[in-house]
Scaffold this motif. Structure first.
Motif, PDB file in Angstrom:
ATOM      1  N   UNK A 143       1.337   2.668 -20.148  1.00 14.16           N
ATOM      2  CA  UNK A 143      -0.108   2.538 -20.354  1.00 14.16           C
ATOM      3  C   UNK A 143      -0.685   1.295 -19.684  1.00 14.16           C
ATOM      4  N   UNK A 144       0.152   0.320 -19.392  1.00 12.81           N
ATOM      5  CA  UNK A 144      -0.319  -0.915 -18.761  1.00 12.81           C
ATOM      6  C   UNK A 144      -0.250  -0.854 -17.237  1.00 12.81           C
ATOM      7  N   UNK A 145       0.224   0.274 -16.698  1.00  7.65           N
ATOM      8  CA  UNK A 145       0.320   0.400 -15.248  1.00  7.65           C
ATOM      9  C   UNK A 145      -0.981   0.942 -14.675  1.00  7.65           C
ATOM     10  N   UNK A 146      -1.393   0.406 -13.578  1.00  6.97           N
ATOM     11  CA  UNK A 146      -2.577   0.873 -12.847  1.00  6.97           C
ATOM     12  C   UNK A 146      -2.151   1.288 -11.447  1.00  6.97           C
ATOM     13  N   UNK A 147      -2.394   2.552 -11.113  1.00 11.95           N
ATOM     14  CA  UNK A 147      -1.976   3.066  -9.817  1.00 11.95           C
ATOM     15  C   UNK A 147      -2.950   2.608  -8.737  1.00 11.95           C
ATOM     16  N   UNK A 193       0.252   4.999  -3.327  1.00  7.27           N
ATOM     17  CA  UNK A 193       1.369   5.917  -3.507  1.00  7.27           C
ATOM     18  C   UNK A 193       2.582   5.134  -3.979  1.00  7.27           C
ATOM     19  N   UNK A 194       3.016   5.442  -5.209  1.00  6.19           N
ATOM     20  CA  UNK A 194       4.136   4.745  -5.840  1.00  6.19           C
ATOM     21  C   UNK A 194       3.925   3.235  -5.906  1.00  6.19           C
ATOM     22  N   UNK A 195       2.689   2.824  -5.981  1.00  6.27           N
ATOM     23  CA  UNK A 195       2.363   1.400  -6.099  1.00  6.27           C
ATOM     24  C   UNK A 195       1.529   1.185  -7.359  1.00  6.27           C
ATOM     25  N   UNK A 196       1.971   0.270  -8.184  1.00  6.09           N
ATOM     26  CA  UNK A 196       1.314   0.042  -9.462  1.00  6.09           C
ATOM     27  C   UNK A 196       1.121  -1.453  -9.687  1.00  6.09           C
ATOM     28  N   UNK A 197       0.083  -1.744 -10.418  1.00  2.00           N
ATOM     29  CA  UNK A 197      -0.169  -3.087 -10.907  1.00  2.00           C
ATOM     30  C   UNK A 197      -0.367  -3.032 -12.414  1.00  2.00           C
ATOM     31  N   UNK A 198      -0.078  -4.146 -13.059  1.00  5.41           N
ATOM     32  CA  UNK A 198      -0.213  -4.186 -14.507  1.00  5.41           C
ATOM     33  C   UNK A 198      -1.570  -4.756 -14.885  1.00  5.41           C
TER      34      UNK A 198
END
Length: 288
Positions: free
Chosen positions: A36-40, A43-48
């Motif tokens: 739930x804390x991940x922000x897309x 592509x396959x890249x996330x920030x918190x």
């Protein structure tokens, strides 16, 4: 038994329970919170961050659905309490030892089939060509078939039928411990049935009432099949929003966020209820 052997036996006894708690409850909840804390951002890249939660707060339909689910769950819990309390009192204080087991068995019968089968049973009874409509039509009470499904009343009926056992069991367990001498003393002191009920029975049964309300509220708020099948397109249940995010939209981040929000919100409602009634978990679900 030596102290070391006793500790080992206790450890082995609780190991399956601890594994069940950790593997099926704690770790999945931690994983949901992490997702739930991940922000897309690619592509396959996330920030918190808290963007998923901010998006939830900024969307009125999600907030309204959550509040509606909470309100309907409280209504179902209240109905289950009103219906279940007389049944529990009769089983605990009126029925004999032999009939008590039979009455408990009758309460357990609905749990012998799955939620899906029970929901379709209500559909067979209440649909436009169902049993109830056909009987009323033949008796001349109605002039044409009536569709009784796909409304809030049907959803409440189905949910109460599903969770009422979880209200009855804690109440029976609590009321069985009440000494009949308390009731006799209340009547001997001039108390009416209403006074005895209000001043003696309800305060004594309060731990069972709160425990039953907690269980039924949490089960109702987390229900999915019954509101969807009995409410149809008119149903607006928060678990459906979670399902749509995970399965329909493949948006696991939003789905995980909704799951955390539902858990936190329902837990908050439970704690508020405990505070209002002056109870605690130690005197309700953890009562000896």
């Amino acid at each position: 038994m030596p102290r070391g052997a006793g500790r080992l036996s206790l450890f082995l006894l609780f190991t399956p329970f601890l594994l069940w708690i950790v593997l099926l409850i704690v770790l999945p909840q931690i994983g949901i919170g992490y997702v739930s804390l991940r922000e897309k951002v690619g592509i396959n890249q996330y920030e918190f961050g808290l963007k998923n939660y901010l998006d939830f707060v900024g969307e009125p339909i999600y907030r309204n659905t959550l509040l509606r689910t909470a309100w309907m769950s409280i209504l179902v819990t209240a109905c289950a309490l009103v219906i279940g309390f007389p049944v529990a009192y009769y089983i605990a204080k009126v029925a004999g030892e032999r009939s008590r087991a039979t009455l408990f068995l009758m309460c357990l019968i609905p749990l012998w089939v799955s939620d899906l089968v029970r929901a379709y049973g209500w559909i067979v009874l209440l649909r436009e060509t169902g049993v109830v409509s056909s009987v009323l039509l033949r008796l001349g009470i109605i002039g044409e078939p009536v569709e009784m499904l796909y409304n809030d009343v049907t959803v409440v009926i189905g949910l109460v039928y599903t969770v009422i056992l979880f209200m009855i069991v804690p109440l029976v367990s609590t009321l069985q411990g009440m000494d009949n001498a308390l009731l006799e003393a209340g009547y001997n002191l001039g108390g009416s049935r209403l006074t005895v009920f209000r001043r003696i029975i309800v305060p004594y049964a309060m731990p069972g009432i709160v425990a039953g309300c907690i269980i039924t509220f949490m089960l109702t708020a987390g229900s999915y099949l019954t509101p969807i099948l009995l409410g149809g397109k008119n149903s607006s249940w928060f678990t459906e929003q979670i399902y749509n995010q995970f399965i329909t939209r493949y948006n696991w981040e939003a789905g995980a966020t909704f799951g955390v929000v539902l858990l936190v919100f329902t837990s908050l409602v439970v704690w508020v209820g405990l505070w209002v009634t002056g109870q605690s978990l130690a005197t309700t679900v953890a009562k000896d």
